[in-house]
Design a protein around this motif. Structure first.
Motif, PDB file in Angstrom:
ATOM      1  N   ILE A 164      16.228   9.111  -1.296  1.00  0.00           N
ATOM      2  CA  ILE A 164      17.239   9.932  -1.961  1.00  0.00           C
ATOM      3  C   ILE A 164      16.530  11.160  -2.526  1.00  0.00           C
ATOM      4  O   ILE A 164      15.313  11.137  -2.738  1.00  0.00           O
ATOM      5  CB  ILE A 164      17.981   9.169  -3.088  1.00  0.00           C
ATOM      6  CG1 ILE A 164      17.025   8.786  -4.228  1.00  0.00           C
ATOM      7  CG2 ILE A 164      18.711   7.957  -2.542  1.00  0.00           C
ATOM      8  CD1 ILE A 164      17.729   8.300  -5.490  1.00  0.00           C
ATOM      9  N   THR A 165      17.288  12.227  -2.730  1.00  0.00           N
ATOM     10  CA  THR A 165      16.746  13.424  -3.373  1.00  0.00           C
ATOM     11  C   THR A 165      17.294  13.482  -4.791  1.00  0.00           C
ATOM     12  O   THR A 165      18.502  13.356  -5.003  1.00  0.00           O
ATOM     13  CB  THR A 165      17.142  14.701  -2.608  1.00  0.00           C
ATOM     14  OG1 THR A 165      16.700  14.571  -1.251  1.00  0.00           O
ATOM     15  CG2 THR A 165      16.495  15.932  -3.225  1.00  0.00           C
ATOM     16  N   ILE A 166      16.385  13.625  -5.736  1.00  0.00           N
ATOM     17  CA  ILE A 166      16.754  13.669  -7.155  1.00  0.00           C
ATOM     18  C   ILE A 166      16.592  15.099  -7.650  1.00  0.00           C
ATOM     19  O   ILE A 166      15.540  15.719  -7.452  1.00  0.00           O
ATOM     20  CB  ILE A 166      15.854  12.714  -7.966  1.00  0.00           C
ATOM     21  CG1 ILE A 166      16.056  11.271  -7.479  1.00  0.00           C
ATOM     22  CG2 ILE A 166      16.136  12.828  -9.458  1.00  0.00           C
ATOM     23  CD1 ILE A 166      14.944  10.330  -7.892  1.00  0.00           C
ATOM     24  N   HIS A 167      17.652  15.633  -8.271  1.00  0.00           N
ATOM     25  CA  HIS A 167      17.638  16.992  -8.810  1.00  0.00           C
ATOM     26  C   HIS A 167      17.700  16.904 -10.333  1.00  0.00           C
ATOM     27  O   HIS A 167      18.642  16.341 -10.880  1.00  0.00           O
ATOM     28  CB  HIS A 167      18.851  17.790  -8.312  1.00  0.00           C
ATOM     29  CG  HIS A 167      19.039  17.735  -6.824  1.00  0.00           C
ATOM     30  ND1 HIS A 167      18.429  18.614  -5.964  1.00  0.00           N
ATOM     31  CD2 HIS A 167      19.758  16.888  -6.050  1.00  0.00           C
ATOM     32  CE1 HIS A 167      18.774  18.315  -4.720  1.00  0.00           C
ATOM     33  NE2 HIS A 167      19.579  17.269  -4.747  1.00  0.00           N
ATOM     34  N   GLY A 168      16.694  17.450 -11.002  1.00  0.00           N
ATOM     35  CA  GLY A 168      16.687  17.430 -12.461  1.00  0.00           C
ATOM     36  C   GLY A 168      15.619  18.346 -13.019  1.00  0.00           C
ATOM     37  O   GLY A 168      14.615  18.620 -12.351  1.00  0.00           O
ATOM     38  N   ASN A 169      15.839  18.840 -14.219  1.00  0.00           N
ATOM     39  CA  ASN A 169      14.870  19.702 -14.894  1.00  0.00           C
ATOM     40  C   ASN A 169      14.523  20.945 -14.063  1.00  0.00           C
ATOM     41  O   ASN A 169      13.403  21.458 -14.120  1.00  0.00           O
ATOM     42  CB  ASN A 169      13.589  18.899 -15.220  1.00  0.00           C
ATOM     43  CG  ASN A 169      12.719  19.576 -16.261  1.00  0.00           C
ATOM     44  OD1 ASN A 169      13.217  20.125 -17.241  1.00  0.00           O
ATOM     45  ND2 ASN A 169      11.413  19.555 -16.041  1.00  0.00           N
ATOM     46  N   GLY A 170      15.486  21.404 -13.238  1.00  0.00           N
ATOM     47  CA  GLY A 170      15.260  22.597 -12.428  1.00  0.00           C
ATOM     48  C   GLY A 170      14.415  22.359 -11.189  1.00  0.00           C
ATOM     49  O   GLY A 170      14.029  23.306 -10.500  1.00  0.00           O
ATOM     50  N   ARG A 171      14.122  21.099 -10.888  1.00  0.00           N
ATOM     51  CA  ARG A 171      13.314  20.763  -9.708  1.00  0.00           C
ATOM     52  C   ARG A 171      13.990  19.644  -8.920  1.00  0.00           C
ATOM     53  O   ARG A 171      14.975  19.073  -9.362  1.00  0.00           O
ATOM     54  CB  ARG A 171      11.914  20.294 -10.131  1.00  0.00           C
ATOM     55  CG  ARG A 171      11.089  21.348 -10.835  1.00  0.00           C
ATOM     56  CD  ARG A 171       9.672  20.861 -11.004  1.00  0.00           C
ATOM     57  NE  ARG A 171       8.866  21.763 -11.822  1.00  0.00           N
ATOM     58  CZ  ARG A 171       7.584  21.571 -12.077  1.00  0.00           C
ATOM     59  NH1 ARG A 171       6.949  20.515 -11.598  1.00  0.00           N
ATOM     60  NH2 ARG A 171       6.916  22.430 -12.821  1.00  0.00           N
ATOM     61  N   SER A 172      13.407  19.320  -7.765  1.00  0.00           N
ATOM     62  CA  SER A 172      13.912  18.176  -7.000  1.00  0.00           C
ATOM     63  C   SER A 172      12.744  17.417  -6.387  1.00  0.00           C
ATOM     64  O   SER A 172      11.668  17.979  -6.169  1.00  0.00           O
ATOM     65  CB  SER A 172      14.896  18.624  -5.922  1.00  0.00           C
ATOM     66  OG  SER A 172      14.277  19.482  -5.010  1.00  0.00           O
ATOM     67  N   VAL A 173      12.969  16.126  -6.114  1.00  0.00           N
ATOM     68  CA  VAL A 173      11.933  15.268  -5.538  1.00  0.00           C
ATOM     69  C   VAL A 173      12.610  14.201  -4.682  1.00  0.00           C
ATOM     70  O   VAL A 173      13.713  13.758  -4.992  1.00  0.00           O
ATOM     71  CB  VAL A 173      11.069  14.613  -6.648  1.00  0.00           C
ATOM     72  CG1 VAL A 173      11.916  13.773  -7.595  1.00  0.00           C
ATOM     73  CG2 VAL A 173       9.950  13.764  -6.061  1.00  0.00           C
ATOM     74  N   LYS A 174      11.936  13.824  -3.592  1.00  0.00           N
ATOM     75  CA  LYS A 174      12.427  12.722  -2.763  1.00  0.00           C
ATOM     76  C   LYS A 174      11.753  11.435  -3.220  1.00  0.00           C
ATOM     77  O   LYS A 174      10.550  11.423  -3.504  1.00  0.00           O
ATOM     78  CB  LYS A 174      12.111  12.967  -1.286  1.00  0.00           C
ATOM     79  CG  LYS A 174      13.077  13.905  -0.611  1.00  0.00           C
ATOM     80  CD  LYS A 174      12.817  13.981   0.879  1.00  0.00           C
ATOM     81  CE  LYS A 174      13.777  14.967   1.530  1.00  0.00           C
ATOM     82  NZ  LYS A 174      13.508  15.132   2.958  1.00  0.00           N
ATOM     83  N   ALA A 175      12.533  10.355  -3.271  1.00  0.00           N
ATOM     84  CA  ALA A 175      11.989   9.058  -3.680  1.00  0.00           C
ATOM     85  C   ALA A 175      12.598   7.963  -2.815  1.00  0.00           C
ATOM     86  O   ALA A 175      13.746   8.068  -2.375  1.00  0.00           O
ATOM     87  CB  ALA A 175      12.288   8.800  -5.151  1.00  0.00           C
TER      88      ALA A 175
END
Length: 200
Positions: free
Chosen positions: A135-146
């Motif tokens: 999934i892609t997580i969007h938060g704090n102005g950034r995003s990351v795949k986990a």
């Protein structure tokens, strides 16, 4: 002049029909959006808390332990999934000895804190349908795949299988430290964060 008057009236009527049609379309759109927003997941009941036996309930990452007799809400569902689904990011250790308890449900393995992995609330976990998917997580102005490796159980808790921790709320993405680092959240602020997530 009669023809001109008729033409004007005809044009006026066309304009009125257009505006009425537009207003009706807009009303339907708003109604549809409201009904989608209203599709909430209702609680399926409560369980009573049990006091953890000595040495049980790992309090790492400020984990909460069940309180004897306290009612905890349980859910069999999660809010609907959209292209960007609102959620609360929490922190969890998926490595051996961490506050995540036993090995992850998807692969029966432990995962180090420096690997971006998550557990999803029961409804979003969807009977392992998202297991080992990203999934892609969007938060704090950034995003990351986990990678999804576990379920954050919204249906049960306060027992040995759940390390005497309460049931998970129905809108949780429970993430490893690597996810928090990738989002650039200062360590002093780790704990809870409003995010959006989507299937990668």
């Amino acid at each position: 002049t009669t023809n001109i008057t008729k033409a004007r009236e005809k044009k006026k009527m066309k304009n009125q029909i257009f505006y009425i049609s537009f207003a009706a379309f807009f009303f339907l759109l708003v109604t549809k959006w409201s009904s989608v927003e209203a599709q909430t997941c209702k609680p399926s009941g409560t369980i009573k808390g049990k006091k953890p036996p000595p040495g049980q309930c790992n309090r790492a990452n400020d984990s909460e332990c069940c309180v004897q007799g306290k009612p905890y809400t349980v859910y069999k569902c999660s809010p609907p999934v959209f292209s960007r689904t609102k959620a609360t990011l929490t922190i969890n250790s998926f490595q051996k000895g961490g506050d995540g308890g036993g090995p992850s449900e998807c692969d029966n393995k432990y995962h180090p804190d420096d690997t971006p992995v998550v557990a999803l609330s029961t409804g979003w976990f969807n009977n392992k349908q998202r297991c080992l998917n990203y999934i892609t997580i969007h938060g704090n102005g950034r995003s990351v795949k986990a990678k999804v490796v576990d379920e954050c159980d919204s249906t049960m808790g306060c027992d040995a299988d759940h390390d005497y921790q309460p049931p998970c709320p129905n809108n949780i993405v429970d993430a490893s430290k690597a996810v928090w680092k990738a989002l650039g959240v200062p360590e002093s602020d780790w704990g809870e964060l409003d995010i959006y997530w989507s299937d990668a």
